[in-house]
Design an enzyme around this catalytic site. Structure first.
Site, mmCIF file in Angstrom:
data_model
loop_
_atom_site.group_PDB
_atom_site.id
_atom_site.type_symbol
_atom_site.label_atom_id
_atom_site.label_comp_id
_atom_site.label_asym_id
_atom_site.label_seq_id
_atom_site.Cartn_x
_atom_site.Cartn_y
_atom_site.Cartn_z
ATOM 1 N N TYR A 14 0.827 -1.204 0.000
ATOM 2 C CA TYR A 14 0.000 0.000 0.000
ATOM 3 C C TYR A 14 0.868 1.262 0.000
ATOM 4 O O TYR A 14 2.090 1.184 0.091
ATOM 5 C CB TYR A 14 -0.915 -0.007 1.199
ATOM 6 C CG TYR A 14 -0.271 -0.616 2.415
ATOM 7 C CD1 TYR A 14 -0.827 -1.755 3.008
ATOM 8 C CD2 TYR A 14 0.899 -0.094 2.946
ATOM 9 C CE1 TYR A 14 -0.227 -2.327 4.111
ATOM 10 C CE2 TYR A 14 1.498 -0.674 4.055
ATOM 11 C CZ TYR A 14 0.933 -1.785 4.632
ATOM 12 O OH TYR A 14 1.531 -2.357 5.718
ATOM 13 N N SER A 239 7.532 0.705 12.088
ATOM 14 C CA SER A 239 6.870 -0.592 12.088
ATOM 15 C C SER A 239 5.375 -0.369 11.940
ATOM 16 O O SER A 239 4.905 0.757 11.982
ATOM 17 C CB SER A 239 7.138 -1.297 13.417
ATOM 18 O OG SER A 239 6.519 -0.552 14.444
ATOM 19 N N LYS A 240 4.651 -1.459 11.782
ATOM 20 C CA LYS A 240 3.194 -1.334 11.624
ATOM 21 C C LYS A 240 2.576 -0.581 12.786
ATOM 22 O O LYS A 240 1.673 0.232 12.604
ATOM 23 C CB LYS A 240 2.561 -2.719 11.511
ATOM 24 C CG LYS A 240 2.733 -3.278 10.116
ATOM 25 C CD LYS A 240 1.445 -3.901 9.618
ATOM 26 C CE LYS A 240 1.553 -4.146 8.119
ATOM 27 N NZ LYS A 240 1.448 -5.500 7.713
ATOM 28 N N ARG A 241 3.089 -0.867 13.968
ATOM 29 C CA ARG A 241 2.521 -0.201 15.136
ATOM 30 C C ARG A 241 2.865 1.276 15.168
ATOM 31 O O ARG A 241 2.225 2.064 15.841
ATOM 32 C CB ARG A 241 3.016 -0.888 16.417
ATOM 33 C CG ARG A 241 2.112 -1.990 16.866
ATOM 34 C CD ARG A 241 2.412 -2.432 18.276
ATOM 35 N NE ARG A 241 2.472 -1.331 19.220
ATOM 36 C CZ ARG A 241 3.444 -1.175 20.115
ATOM 37 N NH1 ARG A 241 4.440 -2.028 20.150
ATOM 38 N NH2 ARG A 241 3.425 -0.169 20.957
#
Ligand code: GLU
Length: 464
Positions: A14, A239-241
């Protein structure tokens, strides 16, 4: 010279925070200089590129309002052009076919590592007169200059110099005829007359190689600006977080695109102490020289804060439109209920996101059951007669905020209690919670009928 910049994502995921910021910087630079911003999809990694990802990139850019003047161009639709240039380099003795097999290359690497050398292609087919082995699909390699230096003046990092003997002969075309990133990017930047290559600094090591190819083609070099990466709030890789999620996730979480854009601009770029600025101001102020040389840190609290600032100044009609799908998701249709524009006007100062705005608005459209602790605290024998009296008064008064307020005040006086002693049970009965705007404003908007119905439904459960 007309400024021409580009954003050239690989559609292998994405559009995340880092990519969006790179796009934003390229866009802002073009807009500032009255130039053109071009979108190019670098889809030559056939295994990892997906249509879904292309769509995610287009959606993300559209949501952020990063409009492009040309493109999207797709590299896989330009293969004929890459082959044409490859042929030209081959004819000019600037490129050559290499028949080394995977096993050979692996062996080469192991030997170099064992000898304490940096692994690199040794140029064994560079000027080879050997007969090509049968059955091996060759790759095309660039004849990198053997000596001298490549120097360029990075607009963010300053002067960068690399010795040519550090660079090996790069693969231009793979065995299947698909170009490598470094080759296609060069041809595209050249054909699209890109004047400023603004990209993440993970590509800074590719630039000397790209410059050598451009020089071999007799091209004028663009300016390069390599933007330092974004680190997570913890100082580690994003990171994703910590923000490495799709920008569309922020849409889903109820952020305004202009708030995210503003925040992205401030990630590694600044204009004095300005924190909140419009798109127009960003375009006016944007400059590559004000991009920081050190990595930026992603700070979700700051994004939250910026979003809140934007919510406060956003037109209520627009907010009503934005909050509607969130309420629908909460199983809370708004038709027939209080005027949503007025509801968001009342609540918007108190929330950070559209999602929070929706959560705060639910009780206007359906009753919320207070939890037992709240009931025990506020639904008491002592307050029962007060609430009953108030309910009777509410049946007959003119239903305006001022008059409701007066009635609440009068009840407090009559029973000789402090205002919250009345306002809190009333609030819990009507909204199911304790944190709401001024209760008179809430009741005025909710309407007499609904207020009385909710009060009635709770009064029977009061003790005493
Ligand atoms: N396709 C490359 C990427 O997504 C960008 C290359 C460039 O901007 O030169 O990292």
């Amino acid at each position: 010279m007309m400024v021409r910049t580009r954003f050239a994502p690989s559609p292998t995921g994405y559009l995340h925070i880092g990519g969006a910021r790179t796009a934003l910087f390229s866009w802002a630079y073009a807009r500032k200089h009255g130039g053109k911003f071009i979108l190019r999809i670098e889809d030559t990694d056939l295994e990892r590129s997906t249509q879904q990802s292309i769509q995610a990139i287009l959606d993300g850019m559209a949501w952020l309002g990063l409009d492009y003047d040309e493109g999207p161009f797709y590299q896989m639709q330009r293969l004929a052009r890459y082959h044409e240039i490859a042929e030209q380099l081959l004819q000019n003795n600037q490129a050559y076919y290499c028949y080394a097999t995977k096993e050979e290359l692996e062996q080469m690497r192991e030997q170099q590592l064992a000898a304490g050398l940096k692994p690199r292609y040794d140029g064994r087919w560079r000027d080879s007169k050997q007969t090509p082995p049968a059955g091996v699909k060759p790759v095309l390699r660039f004849k990198n200059p053997l000596d001298g230096y490549v120097t360029f003046n990075d607009q963010i990092k300053g002067k960068i110099t690399v010795a040519n003997n550090e660079l090996d002969d790069l693969v231009l075309l793979r065995g299947d005829g698909v170009p490598t990133y470094n080759f296609s990017v060069v041809i595209d930047d050249l054909d699209m007359n890109i004047t400023h290559v603004i990209r993440g600094d993970d590509h800074v090591n590719n630039t000397p190689r790209q410059i050598n190819i451009l020089k071999a083609l007799g091209a004028t070099l663009p300016e390069y600006a390599h933007v330092p990466m974004i680190l997570g709030a913890n100082g580690e890789r994003l990171s994703k977080r910590h923000g490495a999620v799709s920008v569309m996730q922020y849409h889903e979480d109820g952020y305004l695109p202009e708030a995210l854009l503003n925040y992205l601009a401030r990630l590694g770029w600044s204009h004095g102490d300005e924190e909140i600025f419009s798109r127009e101001q960003l375009v006016e102020w944007f400059d590559l020289s004000a991009i920081s040389r050190s990595p930026a840190k992603f700070n979700p609290e700051k994004l939250h804060w910026i979003n809140q600032q934007y919510l406060k100044i956003t037109d209520n009609t627009r907010l009503a439109g934005l909050v509607t799908p969130f309420l629908a998701k909460d199983d809370c249709p708004t038709n027939g209920g209080p005027n949503l524009t007025q509801v968001v006007d009342l609540l918007k100062e108190r929330v950070n996101t559209i999602e929070e705005l929706a959560d705060a608005a639910v009780y206007f459209y359906r009753p919320l059951e207070p939890d037992n602790e709240l009931k025990a605290q506020h639904f008491t024998a002592e307050t029962k007669p007060i609430m009953t009296g108030l309910l009777e008064k509410f049946r007959h008064i003119e239903w305006t905020r001022e008059i409701i307020h007066q009635e609440i005040k009068a009840a407090a006086k009559e029973h000789d209690v402090k205002l919250p002693k009345i306002a809190m049970p009333l609030r819990v009965m009507v909204t199911g919670e304790v944190h709401t705007p001024s209760i008179d404003a809430v009741l005025a908007l909710l309407g007499r009928e609904e207020t009385l119905a909710r009060m009635n439904s709770h009064l029977s459960s009061f003790p005493g």
